[in-house]
Design an enzyme around this catalytic site. Structure first.
Site, PDB file in Angstrom:
ATOM      1  N   GLY A 135       0.826  -1.205   0.000  1.00  0.00           N
ATOM      2  CA  GLY A 135       0.000   0.000   0.000  1.00  0.00           C
ATOM      3  C   GLY A 135       0.855   1.248   0.000  1.00  0.00           C
ATOM      4  N   SER A 136       0.450   2.248  -0.783  1.00  0.00           N
ATOM      5  CA  SER A 136       1.103   3.560  -0.806  1.00  0.00           C
ATOM      6  C   SER A 136       2.585   3.432  -1.189  1.00  0.00           C
ATOM      7  CB  SER A 136       0.907   4.224   0.556  1.00  0.00           C
ATOM      8  OG  SER A 136       1.194   5.579   0.496  1.00  0.00           O
ATOM      9  N   SER A 137       3.518   3.721  -0.313  1.00  0.00           N
ATOM     10  CA  SER A 137       4.933   3.539  -0.671  1.00  0.00           C
ATOM     11  C   SER A 137       5.202   2.071  -1.026  1.00  0.00           C
ATOM     12  CB  SER A 137       5.833   3.969   0.496  1.00  0.00           C
ATOM     13  OG  SER A 137       7.184   3.828   0.164  1.00  0.00           O
ATOM     14  N   HIS A 275      -6.980   8.132   0.304  1.00  0.00           N
ATOM     15  CA  HIS A 275      -5.715   7.397   0.455  1.00  0.00           C
ATOM     16  C   HIS A 275      -5.716   6.627   1.772  1.00  0.00           C
ATOM     17  CE1 HIS A 275      -1.608   6.651  -0.828  1.00  0.00           C
ATOM     18  NE2 HIS A 275      -1.200   6.864   0.400  1.00  0.00           N
TER      19      HIS A 275
END
Ligand SMILES: *[C@@H]1O[C@H](CO)[C@@H](O)[C@H](O)[C@H]1NC(C)=O
Ligand SMILES: *[C@@H]1O[C@H](CO)[C@@H](O)[C@H](O)[C@H]1NC(C)=O
Length: 290
Positions: A135-137, A275
């Site tokens: 997720g995300s990074s 997000h």
């Protein structure tokens, strides 16, 4: 009294043998980057597949593993596959330096590839069943791994990331933030995005990981524009049209839309979701064939 003691012994016994997240101190390879490798082997191990679960910024293997919203421990327990949890030494994963954006470049992606190789050898993983999620990074790193190690990875399911190479640092900084990309201003043609992937492992002609990516329409951390750019990137790599072969509204849930681009590329657009998009264990496992 005796019965009570017996129960105590049995309980201690089961606690001692219950699976837990464990660090692998030396996973080998010669990458300069040294993220930690953690592994979770479920008690009822019954699969030769591997899932690598990659954390977001300001997190760690332990925090991600313990996060109730991250379902991969449950998936591991339920279906009996091993999960590997890389843990970064920087605030976010390095998806900006040349070292990490190159096959065998010595950066974080190289170190995670070494973890995968270690796992294949030590845990008798089927090399044709290596899956990556994050997720995300961790989603950005999933895209980078797909680009740099297509030879190792079978399929990817990532949540709220950016295209591989979008976070590049022009000064070569490690784990840099890139406002142009996060703000949604890094746009290019499909050909250019595809070239970015191909340049990360020049000359590679083998199969590529099947790509599934999720993005929320109201993401204010990593602009929703990154969904469209990621579609361009992977459709170009697979040589298929940017126009979906099918687009299913309210799938897999209300206000989500599943866009298929042939069998190897799937985008899931989450209307009204910010997000990050929550992990959907069943859909990710289905994409992996688990
Ligand atoms: C941010 O990434 C873009 C590509 O997405 C690149 O062109 C730009 O140079 C990067 N910015 C910095 C400050 O490195
Ligand atoms: C790509 O294909 C050519 C010709 O089949 C082969 O010689 C070369 O080693 C391949 N490159 C890689 C990186 O696999």
């Amino acid at each position: 009294m005796m019965f009570h003691n017996l129960v105590t012994v049995l309980m201690l016994g089961s606690a001692a043998f219950a699976a837990q997240l464990t660090q692998v101190p030396n996973y080998g390879g010669n990458a300069r980057a040294k993220p930690q490798m953690w592994v979770y082997k479920p008690d009822n191990l019954k699969s030769d597949a591997l899932v690598v679960a990659i954390h977001s910024c300001q997190s760690s293997a332990q925090k991600y593993f313990q996060n109730a919203k991250i379902p991969w421990k449950q998936g591991s327990d339920r279906k009996g596959y091993i999960t590997v949890w890389p843990s970064s030494t920087t605030e976010c994963w390095d998806v900006s330096s040349k070292a990490s954006l190159s096959h065998d470049g010595g950066g974080d992606s190289n170190a995670i590839a070494n973890m995968i190789k270690y796992a294949i050898a030590q845990y008798k993983i089927d090399p044709g069943r290596v899956f990556v999620t994050g997720g995300s990074s961790g989603a950005m790193m999933s895209n980078v791994l797909a680009a740099t190690y297509p030879d190792l990875i079978t399929a990817v399911s990532l949540y709220s990331g950016v295209p591989a190479g979008c976070f590049v640092s022009s000064s070569g900084q490690v784990a840099a933030w890139n406002n142009t990309c996060s703000g949604g201003q890094s746009t290019a043609t499909a050909q250019k995005w595809g070239d970015v992937v191909r340049s990360m492992y020049p000359g590679y002609n083998g199969t590529r990981p099947r790509m599934q990516f999720w993005h929320g329409s109201t993401d204010s951390t990593l602009s929703p524009n990154n969904y469209r750019e990621t579609v361009k990137q992977w459709t170009n790599v697979f040589g298929v049209s940017e126009t979906p072969t099918s687009s299913k509204p309210d799938t897999p849930e209300r206000n989500y839309r599943t866009d298929d681009f042939g069998p190897n590329v799937q985008g899931i657009w989450a209307q009204g979701v910010g997000h990050s998009v929550p992990s959907h264990l069943d859909q990710s496992e289905a994409w992996f064939g688990l």
